[in-house]
Design a protein around this motif. Structure first.
Motif, PDB file in Angstrom:
ATOM      1  N   ASN A 146      46.774 -24.298  29.880  1.00  0.00           N
ATOM      2  CA  ASN A 146      46.986 -24.967  28.544  1.00  0.00           C
ATOM      3  C   ASN A 146      46.091 -24.734  27.188  1.00  0.00           C
ATOM      4  OD1 ASN A 146      44.573 -26.204  29.113  1.00  0.00           O
ATOM      5  ND2 ASN A 146      45.507 -27.955  30.311  1.00  0.00           N
ATOM      6  N   GLY A 147      46.294 -25.466  26.147  1.00  0.00           N
ATOM      7  CA  GLY A 147      45.569 -25.117  24.906  1.00  0.00           C
ATOM      8  C   GLY A 147      44.133 -25.416  25.372  1.00  0.00           C
ATOM      9  N   THR A 148      43.754 -26.237  26.113  1.00  0.00           N
ATOM     10  CA  THR A 148      42.222 -26.760  26.094  1.00  0.00           C
ATOM     11  C   THR A 148      41.542 -25.559  26.972  1.00  0.00           C
ATOM     12  OG1 THR A 148      43.060 -29.006  26.271  1.00  0.00           O
ATOM     13  CG2 THR A 148      40.781 -28.412  26.929  1.00  0.00           C
ATOM     14  N   TYR A 184      40.978 -30.370  15.518  1.00  0.00           N
ATOM     15  CA  TYR A 184      41.167 -30.650  17.159  1.00  0.00           C
ATOM     16  C   TYR A 184      41.194 -29.518  18.060  1.00  0.00           C
ATOM     17  CZ  TYR A 184      42.986 -33.030  21.196  1.00  0.00           C
ATOM     18  OH  TYR A 184      43.121 -33.756  22.423  1.00  0.00           O
ATOM     19  N   HIS A 185      40.474 -29.564  19.218  1.00  0.00           N
ATOM     20  CA  HIS A 185      40.672 -28.347  19.818  1.00  0.00           C
ATOM     21  C   HIS A 185      40.799 -28.939  21.370  1.00  0.00           C
ATOM     22  CE1 HIS A 185      39.961 -25.714  16.613  1.00  0.00           C
ATOM     23  NE2 HIS A 185      38.807 -26.273  16.334  1.00  0.00           N
ATOM     24  N   GLU A 236      41.835 -23.940  13.109  1.00  0.00           N
ATOM     25  CA  GLU A 236      43.431 -24.303  13.019  1.00  0.00           C
ATOM     26  C   GLU A 236      43.888 -23.694  11.891  1.00  0.00           C
ATOM     27  OE1 GLU A 236      44.968 -28.206  14.839  1.00  0.00           O
ATOM     28  OE2 GLU A 236      42.487 -28.581  14.332  1.00  0.00           O
ATOM     29  N   ASP A 244      42.977 -20.782  16.373  1.00  0.00           N
ATOM     30  CA  ASP A 244      43.831 -21.960  17.209  1.00  0.00           C
ATOM     31  C   ASP A 244      45.156 -22.120  16.823  1.00  0.00           C
ATOM     32  OD1 ASP A 244      44.537 -24.021  18.805  1.00  0.00           O
ATOM     33  OD2 ASP A 244      42.734 -25.401  18.676  1.00  0.00           O
ATOM     34  N   VAL A 284      47.451 -23.298  19.163  1.00  0.00           N
ATOM     35  CA  VAL A 284      47.999 -23.953  20.086  1.00  0.00           C
ATOM     36  C   VAL A 284      49.138 -24.988  19.402  1.00  0.00           C
ATOM     37  CG1 VAL A 284      47.577 -25.800  21.805  1.00  0.00           C
ATOM     38  CG2 VAL A 284      46.002 -23.837  21.618  1.00  0.00           C
ATOM     39  N   LYS A 285      49.025 -25.300  18.378  1.00  0.00           N
ATOM     40  CA  LYS A 285      49.825 -26.543  17.836  1.00  0.00           C
ATOM     41  C   LYS A 285      50.946 -25.474  16.847  1.00  0.00           C
ATOM     42  CE  LYS A 285      50.368 -31.113  16.764  1.00  0.00           C
ATOM     43  NZ  LYS A 285      49.574 -32.237  16.435  1.00  0.00           N
ATOM     44  N   LYS A 323      50.919 -25.093  24.032  1.00  0.00           N
ATOM     45  CA  LYS A 323      52.177 -25.775  23.848  1.00  0.00           C
ATOM     46  C   LYS A 323      53.587 -25.261  23.992  1.00  0.00           C
ATOM     47  CE  LYS A 323      49.365 -29.299  21.346  1.00  0.00           C
ATOM     48  NZ  LYS A 323      49.373 -30.669  21.557  1.00  0.00           N
TER      49      LYS A 323
HETATM   50  C1  LIG Z   1      45.195 -27.267  17.743  1.00  0.00           C
HETATM   51  C2  LIG Z   1      45.100 -27.528  19.320  1.00  0.00           C
HETATM   52  N1  LIG Z   1      44.341 -26.884  19.963  1.00  0.00           N
HETATM   53  C3  LIG Z   1      44.337 -27.246  21.297  1.00  0.00           C
HETATM   54  C4  LIG Z   1      44.655 -28.205  21.837  1.00  0.00           C
HETATM   55  C5  LIG Z   1      44.535 -28.770  23.294  1.00  0.00           C
HETATM   56  O1  LIG Z   1      45.703 -28.416  24.150  1.00  0.00           O
HETATM   57  P1  LIG Z   1      46.216 -29.270  25.264  1.00  0.00           P
HETATM   58  O2  LIG Z   1      46.094 -30.609  25.069  1.00  0.00           O
HETATM   59  O3  LIG Z   1      47.780 -28.676  25.628  1.00  0.00           O
HETATM   60  O4  LIG Z   1      45.392 -28.397  26.349  1.00  0.00           O
HETATM   61  C6  LIG Z   1      45.624 -29.026  21.152  1.00  0.00           C
HETATM   62  C7  LIG Z   1      46.293 -30.081  21.781  1.00  0.00           C
HETATM   63  O5  LIG Z   1      46.856 -31.118  20.932  1.00  0.00           O
HETATM   64  C8  LIG Z   1      45.917 -28.775  19.785  1.00  0.00           C
HETATM   65  O6  LIG Z   1      46.571 -29.376  18.838  1.00  0.00           O
END
Ligand SMILES: Cc1ncc(COP(=O)(O)O)c(C=O)c1O
Length: 444
Positions: A117-119, A145-146, A222, A255, A257-258, A284
């Motif tokens: 996952n993103g985290t 946010y990460h 981001e 990042d 992820v979003k 995501k």
């Molecule tokens: C920019 C960004 N990075 C990392 C994450 C973490 O991703 P996840 O919650 O899918 O592990 C998120 C989650 O909202 C995010 O928006």
């Protein structure tokens, strides 16, 4: 429609029992209904109430709910392989996905590491940055946010409660303000400087007074601020930041992820500025909303020149998650997703601008592709944030059948990338009605 009284009786009974057993940190933040099913952009609760989904499961369901053309390949792969740890035995579904991600992302990225996952992708990226450079400090951005694990919470700085109790335990991060023109603490960039006030601040203040640049592994950013409110930096910022990174041998990790896979109107938001990062994190939307899967892409320097950093976890890149991700990328080729995102952006700009003209309680509205935000303030001059009005608007919108996301700084609106623009316009009208109702209720 007459606003719903929420939760309905069946949802209320389930929520009550859930809250009795759940960790309160989850239970207290749940929506005032319990989901029964989803289809397309429609959420249906246990009482039969319907909502237009303008949150897309925190932007992890990019193309509408439970699509058969994504579930089909996923189920086929699950039947064929069951689950398998991709770190132990490779499946033939990992290769096409890895090759395709490398071909779709900027040319600087030549390697892939698995993540669930993103985290996990961000955790991994931070480890890789330190290993690749041999340097300890990573620069993050205030507002970013990460994730919420110890490392990702300390790298991020969206709102202080995410890292409460952790910040002092996790050294190795420095933060500078995200280049947010609406809330910049800086004067315009100085003559003869980098051309961007945030990068001037890093050079003139952070590096001069506090941190030796040779101790910095790089920056994680981001490309468009996500949860923190849909803010896109200027082209000058990116030029100045990439020059700074080159000058000191820092790695630039984006990042996505979003923003990744279309939400910004480009497949990847960095394309908007032609940025060639050293690392890119995806998550995501990569799983098409049906599977958890994420990835770290990197340059040879960041990800190809050593093999001693453990990455990922048992369930990262399960064969069926790879199948879902590949099917998602197929879908982006088959359907006019990016065109639709641009249409959603146009609708959003028009409707949100009109809303801002009507309501002085709106400080700023923003639209980057299918990611849009309304920032509410007590007063346009002071820009004092009005979280109470934001949460009330969110709740009034839910009662009127539109589900959005109330984040730390703004009401975030993130529909399916394929939502019909007319349907989206109607949802924004409802959000406008919800705002008017919330203003009346709170007497703003
Ligand atoms: C920019 C960004 N990075 C990392 C994450 C973490 O991703 P996840 O919650 O899918 O592990 C998120 C989650 O909202 C995010 O928006």
């Amino acid at each position: 429609m007459t606003p719903l009284d929420l939760p309905g009786p069946r949802s209320a009974a389930t929520l009550e029992r859930l809250r009795a057993v759940l960790y309160p940190g989850i239970g207290e933040h749940l929506a005032p209904f319990v989901l029964d099913r989803k289809s397309g952009s429609t959420l249906v609760d246990l009482d039969g109430n319907e909502y237009v989904d303008c949150a897309s499961a925190s932007a992890s369901v990019p193309l509408g709910a439970a699509r058969e053309d994504l579930i089909g390949p996923l189920v086929d792969a699950l039947r064929r392989y069951g689950n398998e740890d991709g770190h132990a035995i490779a499946s033939d579904l990992a290769l096409p996905l890895a090759e395709r991600l490398i071909s779709l992302t900027p040319a600087s990225l030549t390697r892939v590491a698995y993540a669930l996952n993103g985290t996990e992708a961000i955790e991994t990226a931070v480890k890789l940055m330190r290993r690749a450079t041999g340097r300890p400090i990573v620069i993050g951005f205030l507002g970013g946010y990460h994730g919420e694990t110890t490392t990702t919470a300390a790298l991020g700085a969206e709102e202080n409660e995410i890292s409460a109790g952790l910040r002092a335990l996790v050294p190795g991060f420095a933060h500078v303000p995200y280049p947010n023109p609406y809330r910049s603490p800086f004067a315009p960039p100085r003559p003869g400087g980098s051309g961007d006030a945030t990068v001037d601040y890093i050079r003139d203040h952070l590096l001069f007074h506090a941190i030796d640049p040779a101790e910095v592994a790089g920056v994680v950013i981001e490309p468009v601020l996500g949860s923190g409110g849909c803010v896109a930096p200027s082209a000058e910022f990116w030029t100045a930041l990439t020059e700074l990174c080159h000058e000191h041998g820092w790695l630039l990790c984006v990042d996505e992820v979003k923003t990744g896979l279309g939400r910004s109107g480009h497949l990847f938001a960095v394309e908007r500025w032609g940025i060639e990062p050293d690392l890119m994190c995806l998550g995501k939307a990569l799983g098409g909303g049906v599977a958890p899967i994420a990835a770290v892409l990197g340059s040879e320097r960041a990800l190809g020149s050593f093999d001693d950093v453990p990455t990922g976890s048992t369930w990262s890149w399960l064969p069926w998650a790879c199948a879902a991700a590949s099917a998602t990328l197929d879908l982006f080729e088959r359907e006019p997703v990016l065109e639709n995102v641009r249409a959603l952006e146009a609708v959003g700009r028009k409707k949100l601008d009109a809303l801002a003209e009507r309501h002085p309680q709106i400080g700023e509205v923003r639209a980057v592709g299918a990611f849009q935000a309304i920032e509410l303030v007590r007063d346009r001059a002071s820009k004092e944030r009005d979280r109470e009005l934001q949460d009330a608007t969110w709740a009034e919108a839910v009662r009127r059948g539109v589900f959005t996301d109330s984040s730390s700084t703004s009401l975030n609106i993130q529909p399916s990338l394929l939502m019909d623009p007319g349907e989206y316009g109607a949802a924004l009208d409802t959000i406008g009605e919800a705002l008017a109702a919330a203003i009346a209720v709170l007497g703003r």
